[in-house]
Scaffold this motif. Structure first.
Motif, PDB file in Angstrom:
ATOM      1  N   VAL A 237       0.844  -1.206   0.000  1.00 23.28           N
ATOM      2  CA  VAL A 237       0.000   0.000   0.000  1.00 23.28           C
ATOM      3  C   VAL A 237       0.873   1.247   0.000  1.00 23.28           C
ATOM      4  O   VAL A 237       0.644   2.185  -0.774  1.00 23.28           O
ATOM      5  CB  VAL A 237      -0.973  -0.013   1.205  1.00 23.28           C
ATOM      6  N   GLU A 238       1.889   1.262   0.842  1.00 19.01           N
ATOM      7  CA  GLU A 238       2.762   2.435   0.908  1.00 19.01           C
ATOM      8  C   GLU A 238       3.454   2.683  -0.430  1.00 19.01           C
ATOM      9  O   GLU A 238       3.527   3.821  -0.909  1.00 19.01           O
ATOM     10  CB  GLU A 238       3.807   2.281   2.012  1.00 19.01           C
ATOM     11  N   GLU A 239       3.930   1.635  -1.063  1.00 17.15           N
ATOM     12  CA  GLU A 239       4.586   1.768  -2.368  1.00 17.15           C
ATOM     13  C   GLU A 239       3.621   2.340  -3.414  1.00 17.15           C
ATOM     14  O   GLU A 239       3.987   3.218  -4.202  1.00 17.15           O
ATOM     15  CB  GLU A 239       5.108   0.405  -2.821  1.00 17.15           C
TER      16      GLU A 239
ATOM     17  N   ASN B 287       1.888   7.208  -6.507  1.00 22.59           N
ATOM     18  CA  ASN B 287       0.885   8.183  -6.946  1.00 22.59           C
ATOM     19  C   ASN B 287       1.158   9.570  -6.366  1.00 22.59           C
ATOM     20  O   ASN B 287       0.276  10.427  -6.353  1.00 22.59           O
ATOM     21  CB  ASN B 287      -0.518   7.723  -6.551  1.00 22.59           C
ATOM     22  N   GLY B 288       2.383   9.784  -5.871  1.00 24.07           N
ATOM     23  CA  GLY B 288       2.778  11.113  -5.410  1.00 24.07           C
ATOM     24  C   GLY B 288       2.332  11.472  -4.017  1.00 24.07           C
ATOM     25  O   GLY B 288       2.307  12.652  -3.663  1.00 24.07           O
ATOM     26  N   ILE B 289       1.995  10.482  -3.200  1.00 20.83           N
ATOM     27  CA  ILE B 289       1.548  10.738  -1.831  1.00 20.83           C
ATOM     28  C   ILE B 289       2.732  10.548  -0.885  1.00 20.83           C
ATOM     29  O   ILE B 289       3.351   9.479  -0.853  1.00 20.83           O
ATOM     30  CB  ILE B 289       0.383   9.791  -1.440  1.00 20.83           C
ATOM     31  N   SER B 290       3.040  11.571  -0.104  1.00 13.38           N
ATOM     32  CA  SER B 290       4.172  11.553   0.826  1.00 13.38           C
ATOM     33  C   SER B 290       3.737  10.934   2.154  1.00 13.38           C
ATOM     34  O   SER B 290       3.332  11.625   3.093  1.00 13.38           O
ATOM     35  CB  SER B 290       4.690  12.979   1.034  1.00 13.38           C
ATOM     36  N   VAL B 291       3.826   9.621   2.226  1.00 13.07           N
ATOM     37  CA  VAL B 291       3.349   8.872   3.391  1.00 13.07           C
ATOM     38  C   VAL B 291       4.234   9.171   4.601  1.00 13.07           C
ATOM     39  O   VAL B 291       5.451   9.023   4.541  1.00 13.07           O
ATOM     40  CB  VAL B 291       3.340   7.360   3.103  1.00 13.07           C
ATOM     41  N   GLU B 292       3.598   9.577   5.691  1.00 15.15           N
ATOM     42  CA  GLU B 292       4.291   9.784   6.961  1.00 15.15           C
ATOM     43  C   GLU B 292       4.145   8.557   7.857  1.00 15.15           C
ATOM     44  O   GLU B 292       5.087   8.159   8.516  1.00 15.15           O
ATOM     45  CB  GLU B 292       3.728  11.022   7.687  1.00 15.15           C
ATOM     46  N   SER B 293       2.926   7.982   7.880  1.00 12.61           N
ATOM     47  CA  SER B 293       2.700   6.760   8.650  1.00 12.61           C
ATOM     48  C   SER B 293       1.541   5.996   8.036  1.00 12.61           C
ATOM     49  O   SER B 293       0.653   6.567   7.405  1.00 12.61           O
ATOM     50  CB  SER B 293       2.430   7.066  10.129  1.00 12.61           C
TER      51      SER B 293
ATOM     52  N   GLU C  12      -6.841   0.824  -7.299  1.00 11.25           N
ATOM     53  CA  GLU C  12      -6.025  -0.017  -8.186  1.00 11.25           C
ATOM     54  C   GLU C  12      -5.508  -1.253  -7.459  1.00 11.25           C
ATOM     55  O   GLU C  12      -5.494  -2.348  -8.017  1.00 11.25           O
ATOM     56  CB  GLU C  12      -4.867   0.801  -8.759  1.00 11.25           C
ATOM     57  N   LEU C  13      -5.098  -1.085  -6.207  1.00  7.16           N
ATOM     58  CA  LEU C  13      -4.622  -2.230  -5.428  1.00  7.16           C
ATOM     59  C   LEU C  13      -5.734  -3.260  -5.234  1.00  7.16           C
ATOM     60  O   LEU C  13      -5.505  -4.467  -5.379  1.00  7.16           O
ATOM     61  CB  LEU C  13      -4.104  -1.771  -4.064  1.00  7.16           C
ATOM     62  N   ALA C  14      -6.939  -2.784  -4.916  1.00  6.99           N
ATOM     63  CA  ALA C  14      -8.071  -3.694  -4.723  1.00  6.99           C
ATOM     64  C   ALA C  14      -8.434  -4.383  -6.037  1.00  6.99           C
ATOM     65  O   ALA C  14      -8.666  -5.603  -6.066  1.00  6.99           O
ATOM     66  CB  ALA C  14      -9.268  -2.934  -4.164  1.00  6.99           C
ATOM     67  N   ARG C  15      -8.470  -3.625  -7.112  1.00 11.02           N
ATOM     68  CA  ARG C  15      -8.797  -4.185  -8.429  1.00 11.02           C
ATOM     69  C   ARG C  15      -7.813  -5.280  -8.832  1.00 11.02           C
ATOM     70  O   ARG C  15      -8.194  -6.308  -9.390  1.00 11.02           O
ATOM     71  CB  ARG C  15      -8.785  -3.070  -9.475  1.00 11.02           C
ATOM     72  N   ASP C  16      -6.537  -5.071  -8.509  1.00 11.51           N
ATOM     73  CA  ASP C  16      -5.490  -6.015  -8.896  1.00 11.51           C
ATOM     74  C   ASP C  16      -5.303  -7.146  -7.885  1.00 11.51           C
ATOM     75  O   ASP C  16      -4.408  -7.975  -8.051  1.00 11.51           O
ATOM     76  CB  ASP C  16      -4.164  -5.271  -9.089  1.00 11.51           C
ATOM     77  N   GLY C  17      -6.130  -7.166  -6.831  1.00 16.78           N
ATOM     78  CA  GLY C  17      -6.043  -8.221  -5.828  1.00 16.78           C
ATOM     79  C   GLY C  17      -4.836  -8.116  -4.910  1.00 16.78           C
ATOM     80  O   GLY C  17      -4.472  -9.080  -4.241  1.00 16.78           O
TER      81      GLY C  17
END
Length: 118
Positions: free
Chosen positions: A10-12, A17-23, A57-62
């Motif tokens: 999920v983080e990857e 998609n340009g999201i700067s994940v902090e946690s 997209e993650l859900a669609r791709d399983g």
């Protein structure tokens, strides 16, 4: 697969998609905190959309079993811009073509809370 693999996937996807994940924690609900590239008064709807797209997209791709997502947008450390929510049922309905782009967007944007506390 270990417990860290779904969160890493999920983080990857979010970072892609340009999201700067902090946690990110697996929950449920999955808890996402990210640093916005648009630190103005209003949350950037396009940025929210990119985050939602990563989950869809993650859900669609399983690669991700839909669970509800509680997201917090930060302007900077401890400065919350807003929060939003993505319900697991919305993701499933979208992937079954029971919700279209507009309906899903409206639901997510209706969940935006600019008065939120961390």
């Amino acid at each position: 697969m270990n417990d860290l693999e779904p969160v890493a996937t999920v983080e990857e996807a979010l970072r892609g998609n340009g999201i700067s994940v902090e946690s990110l924690s697996s929950g449920p609900p999955l808890s996402l905190t990210y640093l916005t590239a648009f630190p103005g008064v209003e949350p950037n709807r396009g940025e929210v959309g990119r985050a939602v797209t990563a989950f869809l997209e993650l859900a669609r791709d399983g690669e991700w079993e839909p669970t509800s997502v509680d997201a917090t947008i930060l302007r900077s450390d401890d400065d919350v811009q807003a929060t939003w929510r993505l319900e697991a049922d919305w993701v499933r309905a979208y992937n079954r073509y029971e919700l279209d782009d507009v309906e899903l967007s409206e639901r997510v944007l209706d969940s935006l809370d600019k008065e939120a506390e961390p």
